[in-house]
Motif scaffolding. Structure first.
Motif, PDB file in Angstrom:
ATOM      1  N   GLY A 131       0.818  -1.210   0.000  1.00 48.89           N
ATOM      2  CA  GLY A 131       0.000   0.000   0.000  1.00 48.89           C
ATOM      3  C   GLY A 131       0.850   1.256   0.000  1.00 48.89           C
ATOM      4  O   GLY A 131       0.552   2.227  -0.712  1.00 48.89           O
ATOM      5  N   GLU A 132       1.924   1.248   0.781  1.00 47.51           N
ATOM      6  CA  GLU A 132       2.815   2.411   0.808  1.00 47.51           C
ATOM      7  C   GLU A 132       3.522   2.586  -0.538  1.00 47.51           C
ATOM      8  O   GLU A 132       3.676   3.714  -1.015  1.00 47.51           O
ATOM      9  CB  GLU A 132       3.844   2.245   1.929  1.00 47.51           C
ATOM     10  CG  GLU A 132       4.827   3.387   2.063  1.00 47.51           C
ATOM     11  CD  GLU A 132       4.203   4.697   2.528  1.00 47.51           C
ATOM     12  OE1 GLU A 132       4.914   5.729   2.506  1.00 47.51           O
ATOM     13  OE2 GLU A 132       3.012   4.696   2.912  1.00 47.51           O
ATOM     14  N   GLN A 144       3.535   5.855  -5.744  1.00 44.21           N
ATOM     15  CA  GLN A 144       3.255   5.985  -7.181  1.00 44.21           C
ATOM     16  C   GLN A 144       2.115   6.972  -7.441  1.00 44.21           C
ATOM     17  O   GLN A 144       1.634   7.080  -8.575  1.00 44.21           O
ATOM     18  CB  GLN A 144       2.869   4.623  -7.783  1.00 44.21           C
ATOM     19  CG  GLN A 144       3.803   3.483  -7.447  1.00 44.21           C
ATOM     20  CD  GLN A 144       5.232   3.772  -7.847  1.00 44.21           C
ATOM     21  OE1 GLN A 144       5.509   4.052  -9.001  1.00 44.21           O
ATOM     22  NE2 GLN A 144       6.139   3.700  -6.875  1.00 44.21           N
ATOM     23  N   GLY A 145       1.655   7.639  -6.400  1.00 38.30           N
ATOM     24  CA  GLY A 145       0.580   8.612  -6.553  1.00 38.30           C
ATOM     25  C   GLY A 145      -0.813   8.023  -6.463  1.00 38.30           C
ATOM     26  O   GLY A 145      -1.797   8.698  -6.794  1.00 38.30           O
ATOM     27  N   LYS A 146      -0.921   6.781  -6.006  1.00 42.18           N
ATOM     28  CA  LYS A 146      -2.222   6.121  -5.888  1.00 42.18           C
ATOM     29  C   LYS A 146      -2.733   6.221  -4.450  1.00 42.18           C
ATOM     30  O   LYS A 146      -1.992   6.514  -3.519  1.00 42.18           O
ATOM     31  CB  LYS A 146      -2.118   4.656  -6.310  1.00 42.18           C
ATOM     32  CG  LYS A 146      -1.548   4.461  -7.702  1.00 42.18           C
ATOM     33  CD  LYS A 146      -2.381   5.169  -8.778  1.00 42.18           C
ATOM     34  CE  LYS A 146      -1.756   5.025 -10.151  1.00 42.18           C
ATOM     35  NZ  LYS A 146      -2.594   5.678 -11.212  1.00 42.18           N
ATOM     36  N   ASN A 147      -4.028   5.947  -4.290  1.00 42.12           N
ATOM     37  CA  ASN A 147      -4.642   5.977  -2.957  1.00 42.12           C
ATOM     38  C   ASN A 147      -5.436   4.686  -2.751  1.00 42.12           C
ATOM     39  O   ASN A 147      -6.670   4.677  -2.791  1.00 42.12           O
ATOM     40  CB  ASN A 147      -5.555   7.194  -2.817  1.00 42.12           C
ATOM     41  CG  ASN A 147      -6.122   7.321  -1.412  1.00 42.12           C
ATOM     42  OD1 ASN A 147      -5.492   6.911  -0.431  1.00 42.12           O
ATOM     43  ND2 ASN A 147      -7.325   7.870  -1.306  1.00 42.12           N
ATOM     44  N   GLY A 205       0.982   2.734   9.755  1.00 44.15           N
ATOM     45  CA  GLY A 205      -0.091   2.711   8.760  1.00 44.15           C
ATOM     46  C   GLY A 205      -1.196   1.729   9.063  1.00 44.15           C
ATOM     47  O   GLY A 205      -2.136   1.598   8.275  1.00 44.15           O
ATOM     48  N   LEU A 261       2.338   1.757  -3.436  1.00 43.28           N
ATOM     49  CA  LEU A 261       1.345   2.318  -4.362  1.00 43.28           C
ATOM     50  C   LEU A 261       1.138   3.806  -4.117  1.00 43.28           C
ATOM     51  O   LEU A 261       0.984   4.591  -5.068  1.00 43.28           O
ATOM     52  CB  LEU A 261       0.018   1.564  -4.224  1.00 43.28           C
ATOM     53  CG  LEU A 261       0.011   0.105  -4.697  1.00 43.28           C
ATOM     54  CD1 LEU A 261      -1.323  -0.544  -4.380  1.00 43.28           C
ATOM     55  CD2 LEU A 261       0.312   0.001  -6.189  1.00 43.28           C
ATOM     56  N   ARG A 262       1.147   4.210  -2.842  1.00 45.77           N
ATOM     57  CA  ARG A 262       0.994   5.636  -2.548  1.00 45.77           C
ATOM     58  C   ARG A 262       2.181   6.431  -3.084  1.00 45.77           C
ATOM     59  O   ARG A 262       2.027   7.581  -3.528  1.00 45.77           O
ATOM     60  CB  ARG A 262       0.830   5.859  -1.043  1.00 45.77           C
ATOM     61  CG  ARG A 262      -0.611   5.653  -0.565  1.00 45.77           C
ATOM     62  CD  ARG A 262      -0.785   6.068   0.877  1.00 45.77           C
ATOM     63  NE  ARG A 262      -0.167   5.085   1.760  1.00 45.77           N
ATOM     64  CZ  ARG A 262      -0.756   3.969   2.151  1.00 45.77           C
ATOM     65  NH1 ARG A 262      -1.975   3.697   1.721  1.00 45.77           N
ATOM     66  NH2 ARG A 262      -0.145   3.131   2.952  1.00 45.77           N
ATOM     67  N   ARG A 302      -4.857   2.499   8.556  1.00 44.53           N
ATOM     68  CA  ARG A 302      -5.410   2.633   7.200  1.00 44.53           C
ATOM     69  C   ARG A 302      -6.220   1.407   6.778  1.00 44.53           C
ATOM     70  O   ARG A 302      -7.013   1.472   5.841  1.00 44.53           O
ATOM     71  CB  ARG A 302      -4.279   2.829   6.185  1.00 44.53           C
ATOM     72  CG  ARG A 302      -3.499   4.124   6.337  1.00 44.53           C
ATOM     73  CD  ARG A 302      -2.379   4.173   5.290  1.00 44.53           C
ATOM     74  NE  ARG A 302      -1.575   5.370   5.397  1.00 44.53           N
ATOM     75  CZ  ARG A 302      -1.830   6.516   4.767  1.00 44.53           C
ATOM     76  NH1 ARG A 302      -2.894   6.587   3.969  1.00 44.53           N
ATOM     77  NH2 ARG A 302      -1.052   7.559   4.915  1.00 44.53           N
TER      78      ARG A 302
END
Length: 348
Positions: free
Chosen positions: A45-46, A51-54, A72, A48-49, A75
């Motif tokens: 998840g981190e 990479q600008g994703k949520n 995290g 991906l974040r 989350r």
């Protein structure tokens, strides 16, 4: 130089593209998530974040208390607490990551929503015989953990330099817990090369992580574990195998919390000559559901036993399953399984 790559060039390009193009991402793990499942969710998840994703990070139910130190952790959304939110997200997702499980059966009540989701699925896992309908299945049973696999993927995709403590700590913890503190399934040199890279990147305290996970029990938990080993352990003479059964009433007597039995099934393997240990634990909420954990050593494979007797599966030395019945039913099945085990490998 150690080669950490696990993907073909085509797979790496495909994964990079689908991540880049995705607008709504869900990542999920299996029920009763362990360190590898939670570490996979948080570490991936981190990434991906970065990479600008949520991404929405989903677990079917609660994780053990001893994992709540992970950065995290807040989350993660639980399906059993936020069913509508999770199922709506799965319905709308244009990319779904299935992390650390090989079959939709392992998400239990979330299974219909996951199977009916129209978005493409990417499987990243280290269990045998995956059967999830995925556009990309990255399955390596020889890996120590899904977290090791994810680190390799991140490294191959060029994400290592971007990684922060919020990604590395969960990934390391997942590797550590799925190998019992690197005491089994951890003989390949690449594992320790990865650890060195993690330490070089963030200089985290490995000893503290170990204490967070393994030295974080309540007084009642320690007393329960002593009670199980003293009063409940059954060693079957001549088989090099043993089991114990823990009932709902016994767990209530010791104020049982999720995670209190984590790793306990490994303890009997300290006995000289013991080759198989089986844990039977009655579900505290579901009737006629007994959770089964199996551990073995060396060439004595317990995944075969899990598949044949306990509706489960896993790795050669670490497997799991369940019995749909009473604790007495589970004990009877376990006796048959142990006799099968003894006969198969001509022990005793």
């Amino acid at each position: 130089m150690t080669n950490l790559h696990v993907l073909s060039d085509q797979q790496a390009e495909s994964l990079t593209t689908i991540i880049k193009e995705a607008r709504s991402i869900v990542a999920c793990c299996h029920k009763s998530p362990d360190g590898d499942a939670i570490g996979s969710l948080l570490g991936w998840g981190e990434f991906l974040r970065l990479q600008g994703k949520n991404p929405l990070l989903v677990a079917p139910d609660a994780c053990p208390d001893f994992l709540r130190w992970m950065p995290g952790i807040e989350r993660i959304v639980r399906h059993d607490k936020h069913k509508d939110l999770v199922e709506e997200a799965l319905e709308k997702a244009d990319l779904i990551f299935c992390l650390d499980f090989n079959s939709a059966r392992r998400v239990l009540d979330m299974q219909p929503a996951l199977e009916n989701a129209k978005g493409p699925k990417v499987l990243i896992d280290h269990h045998e015989a995956p059967d999830i309908d995925a556009c990309l299945a990255i399955s390596f049973p020889q890996m120590s953990s899904t977290c090791e696999l994810l680190f390799r993927i991140i490294h191959q995709l060029g994400g290592y330099d971007l990684l922060t403590r919020n990604a590395i700590l969960p990934l390391y913890a997942g590797m550590m817990t799925d190998t019992g503190g690197f005491t089994y399934n951890a003989n390949r040199p690449e594992i320790f090369h990865i650890i060195a890279m993690m330490l070089e990147k963030t200089h985290f305290d490995r000893d503290k992580i170990y204490r967070n996970v393994y030295n974080n029990y309540s007084e009642w938990c320690v007393r329960m574990r002593g009670y199980v080993m003293s009063q409940k352990l059954v060693v079957i003479d001549g088989t090099h195998a043993c089991y114990y059964a823990l009932t709902k009433e016994e767990m209530r007597n010791y104020h049982f919390m999720r995670g209190d039995a984590e790793g306990l099934v490994n303890e009997p393997l300290r006995i000289k000559g013991m080759r198989l240990s089986i844990s039977l634990r009655e579900d505290t909420e579901r009737e006629n559901t007994i959770w089964v954990s199996l551990r073995s050593i060396d060439q004595y494979y317990c995944n075969d036993i899990a598949e044949k007797f306990f509706n489960g599966g896993g790795h050669k030395n670490a497997a799991g399953g369940r019995v749909n019945g009473s604790i007495d039913d589970a004990v009877q099945i376990t006796h048959r399984a142990i006799l099968y085990f003894a006969e198969k490998w001509k022990m005793g």
